[in-house]
Scaffold this motif. Structure first.
Motif, PDB file in Angstrom:
ATOM      1  N   UNK A   6       0.850  -1.188   0.000  1.00  0.00           N
ATOM      2  CA  UNK A   6       0.000   0.000   0.000  1.00  0.00           C
ATOM      3  C   UNK A   6       0.889   1.242   0.000  1.00  0.00           C
ATOM      4  N   UNK A   7       0.368   2.327  -0.521  1.00  0.00           N
ATOM      5  CA  UNK A   7       1.127   3.578  -0.535  1.00  0.00           C
ATOM      6  C   UNK A   7       0.455   4.599   0.374  1.00  0.00           C
ATOM      7  N   UNK A   8       1.212   5.576   0.792  1.00  0.00           N
ATOM      8  CA  UNK A   8       0.688   6.617   1.667  1.00  0.00           C
ATOM      9  C   UNK A   8       1.624   6.886   2.832  1.00  0.00           C
ATOM     10  N   UNK A   9       1.644   8.130   3.294  1.00  0.00           N
ATOM     11  CA  UNK A   9       2.562   8.508   4.371  1.00  0.00           C
ATOM     12  C   UNK A   9       2.256   7.790   5.680  1.00  0.00           C
ATOM     13  N   UNK A  10       0.994   7.413   5.911  1.00  0.00           N
ATOM     14  CA  UNK A  10       0.610   6.794   7.185  1.00  0.00           C
ATOM     15  C   UNK A  10       0.727   5.267   7.162  1.00  0.00           C
ATOM     16  N   UNK A  11       1.022   4.724   5.988  1.00  0.00           N
ATOM     17  CA  UNK A  11       1.087   3.258   5.867  1.00  0.00           C
ATOM     18  C   UNK A  11       2.417   2.750   6.398  1.00  0.00           C
ATOM     19  N   UNK A  12       2.353   1.675   7.147  1.00  0.00           N
ATOM     20  CA  UNK A  12       3.589   0.992   7.526  1.00  0.00           C
ATOM     21  C   UNK A  12       3.402  -0.513   7.384  1.00  0.00           C
ATOM     22  N   UNK A  13       4.508  -1.207   7.268  1.00  0.00           N
ATOM     23  CA  UNK A  13       4.503  -2.636   6.970  1.00  0.00           C
ATOM     24  C   UNK A  13       5.104  -3.385   8.149  1.00  0.00           C
ATOM     25  N   UNK A  14       4.465  -4.473   8.548  1.00  0.00           N
ATOM     26  CA  UNK A  14       4.983  -5.313   9.620  1.00  0.00           C
ATOM     27  C   UNK A  14       5.214  -6.706   9.043  1.00  0.00           C
ATOM     28  N   UNK A  15       6.436  -7.189   9.154  1.00  0.00           N
ATOM     29  CA  UNK A  15       6.782  -8.516   8.644  1.00  0.00           C
ATOM     30  C   UNK A  15       7.034  -9.459   9.812  1.00  0.00           C
ATOM     31  N   UNK A  16       6.389 -10.618   9.782  1.00  0.00           N
ATOM     32  CA  UNK A  16       6.544 -11.629  10.832  1.00  0.00           C
ATOM     33  C   UNK A  16       7.010 -12.918  10.180  1.00  0.00           C
ATOM     34  N   UNK A  17       8.102 -13.482  10.679  1.00  0.00           N
ATOM     35  CA  UNK A  17       8.615 -14.733  10.133  1.00  0.00           C
ATOM     36  C   UNK A  17       9.510 -14.476   8.929  1.00  0.00           C
ATOM     37  N   UNK A  18       9.939 -15.543   8.219  1.00  0.00           N
ATOM     38  CA  UNK A  18       9.415 -16.909   8.312  1.00  0.00           C
ATOM     39  C   UNK A  18       9.869 -17.726   9.520  1.00  0.00           C
ATOM     40  N   UNK A  19      10.929 -17.292  10.200  1.00  0.00           N
ATOM     41  CA  UNK A  19      11.376 -18.047  11.371  1.00  0.00           C
ATOM     42  C   UNK A  19      10.636 -17.530  12.593  1.00  0.00           C
ATOM     43  N   UNK A  20      10.049 -18.437  13.366  1.00  0.00           N
ATOM     44  CA  UNK A  20       9.262 -18.077  14.538  1.00  0.00           C
ATOM     45  C   UNK A  20       9.877 -18.670  15.796  1.00  0.00           C
ATOM     46  N   UNK A  21       9.410 -18.201  16.923  1.00  0.00           N
ATOM     47  CA  UNK A  21       9.886 -18.720  18.205  1.00  0.00           C
ATOM     48  C   UNK A  21       9.339 -20.119  18.441  1.00  0.00           C
ATOM     49  N   UNK A  22      10.035 -20.890  19.253  1.00  0.00           N
ATOM     50  CA  UNK A  22       9.544 -22.209  19.649  1.00  0.00           C
ATOM     51  C   UNK A  22       9.563 -23.209  18.511  1.00  0.00           C
ATOM     52  N   UNK A  23       8.476 -23.978  18.407  1.00  0.00           N
ATOM     53  CA  UNK A  23       8.425 -25.069  17.425  1.00  0.00           C
ATOM     54  C   UNK A  23       7.527 -24.740  16.231  1.00  0.00           C
ATOM     55  N   UNK A  24       7.134 -23.482  16.076  1.00  0.00           N
ATOM     56  CA  UNK A  24       6.256 -23.098  14.972  1.00  0.00           C
ATOM     57  C   UNK A  24       7.002 -23.274  13.653  1.00  0.00           C
ATOM     58  N   UNK A  25       6.295 -23.818  12.663  1.00  0.00           N
ATOM     59  CA  UNK A  25       6.906 -24.058  11.363  1.00  0.00           C
ATOM     60  C   UNK A  25       7.127 -22.744  10.621  1.00  0.00           C
TER      61      UNK A  25
END
Length: 491
Positions: free
Chosen positions: A125-144
């Protein structure tokens, strides 16, 4: 349905490939769009396989009212026109075909890779108020491994994109060629928390192709294993949901009680995850009257503890405040993208393989689908799980009480010979939903194509829709309310 367009078969059966209609490409496309969009058929499987120098597309639809599968096909060169803009449920299947073969799907909205995330372009998305949050691909614990990318404005999620396929094992390719004893182990570990349901579906495929049906005793034992698997997984997930909102009493109870049902499965077959129980021709283990009585007493002891823990969860105002009206997926959206299983039922889709496409495992008396109000939100998915647990308990109690004095016998097929040039399809209601196995044999009886569609393949898109308009802090409970399989998607 017009027999010139589709051939009808029962769940767990096979038909000669030559009897499957081969349609002109545009007629094939129009027939599928009409069947799914207007006649409310569900897409169980849609895949391609080489056909000389060309490719054959095979579609397997479910007609719940007639309790039949409908199969059709067409032969293409190097391209075909997309159906996804008319029927969004085809979108992921078409991307998969384009990734697996040198086939162009013209008119598809975005042919992103399904299992090659390194080549994925992400939506922005575009715009001054937009921000991006990336999670993973490596996670804590045993999550794939899996990558989740959120497009946000403040705390509000406008778009969630999910990229999977980081551990691609190529199971479908490994299962081409002559029938091998290793295949049952690949099936059992394709998605390890769905062992009994997967092994049962695969066994039905082999039985249909060989003509060696499992006896009634073996089918009853299989159904007991599948329902124990369902209770264990739903119990674990409800406990994890409790933990995600810091409601520790139910989280603690369910973590322990899930282990009780896993141990019951070990008592049944020697493995806590049900491995080694279902095999072509039957099951590897018998069930004596004494062990059935032990399991029945075990359930009678544990069930009140589980229900008490879950009643605490659903009676807590703080829990309800987090669960209600969170992560909603409307009936219209659920039908459009093809949600299956408890996630679909939570949005109002009244489908269950055990009722709609019955296999002999349940003897015509499957556990009942829950009759509750559904809003498609986290609380609806949680309540569906609780009601399914109750229904499975009623079924298990009935089955274990009816074990005769001489017990239920083990059985399996020896020296299996598969019919040449046939296609077989079997679908079970795994705890996440419809799990489809299809196999096509060549003229020597070896496998030309094995296609697996895990319920998670249908439902990951549902999680993406559930996050739209939500606060990003709601992602953990939305995610856990689905609890989809990474490895079941990554075949």
């Amino acid at each position: 349905m017009d027999n010139s367009l589709f051939i009808n078969i029962d769940n767990g059966s096979a038909v000669p490939v030559e009897k499957v209609p081969v349609l002109e490409t545009e007629k094939f496309r129009a027939s599928l769009i009409e069947a799914v969009k207007n006649k409310k058929r569900e897409i169980l499987s849609f895949f391609a396989m080489p056909e000389g120098e060309k490719f054959k597309l095979i579609a397997i639809l479910g007609n719940a009212l007639a309790h039949k599968f409908e199969i059709s096909s067409c032969v293409i060169g190097s391209s075909f026109e997309s159906m996804a803009q008319k029927v969004p449920a085809f979108e992921l299947f078409e991307r998969e075909i384009a990734e697996q073969y040198p086939i162009t799907v013209t008119g598809h909205p975005w042919l992103k890779p399904v299992r090659n995330p390194d080549k994925t372009d992400f939506y922005k998305m575009s715009g001054d108020a937009v921000h991006e949050v990336a999670v993973g691909p490596i996670h804590a614990g045993v999550i794939e491994p899996g990558h989740f990318r959120f497009q946000c404005m403040g705390e509000d999620v406008y778009f969630l994109e999910i990229a999977l396929g980081y551990q691609h094992r190529g199971i479908e390719k490994l299962m081409q060629g002559k029938l091998d004893n290793r295949f049952i182990h690949m099936v059992e570990t394709a998605s390890g928390d769905t062992t009994a349901a997967a092994a049962t579906a695969w066994s039905h495929v082999i039985e249909a192709l060989s003509g060696n049906n499992a006896p009634d005793d073996a089918c009853k034992i299989r159904s007991i294993a599948i329902e124990l698997e369902r209770i264990a997984c739903h119990t674990g997930d409800l406990g994890a949901l409790s933990g995600d909102v810091a409601f520790l009493p139910t989280a603690s109870f369910c973590g322990r009680i899930r282990g009780e049902y896993l141990n019951m499965t070990a008592e049944l077959c020697g493995n806590r995850f049900g491995r080694g129980i279902a095999v072509p021709g039957g099951v590897r283990t018998s069930l004596e009257k004494a062990r059935a009585e032990k399991l029945l007493a075990w359930i009678d002891r544990v069930r009140p503890e589980l229900y008490h823990a879950l009643d605490l969860l659903f009676d807590s105002p703080t829990v309800l405040d987090r669960f209600e009206n969170t992560g909603s997926v409307s009936l219209e959206t659920a039908e459009s993208i093809g949600l299956v299983g408890m996630a679909g039922r939570a949005s109002g889709i009244r489908r269950d393989v055990r009722c709609d496409y019955p296999l002999p495992e349940y003897g015509g008396n499957p556990p009942a689908m829950p009759e509750i109000d559904v809003q498609g939100d986290v609380i609806a998915r949680a309540r569906i799980r609780y009601e399914e647990i109750k229904a499975s308990h009623i079924y298990l109690e009935k089955m274990l009480k009816e074990v005769p004095a001489e017990g239920l016998s083990a059985a399996k097929s020896e020296n299996i010979v598969l019919k040449p040039d046939h296609i077989a399809v079997a679908v079970t209601e795994a705890w996440r939903g419809a799990l489809c196995y299809a196999a096509v044999t060549g003229n020597d009886g070896s496998f030309r194509r094995v296609k697996i569609v895990d319920p998670s393949f249908h439902n990951w898109t549902g999680l993406a829709f559930a996050l739209r308009g939500e606060q990003i802090s709601h992602f953990p409970i939305c995610n856990k309310s689905f609890n989809l399989s990474y490895c079941g998607y990554d075949l």
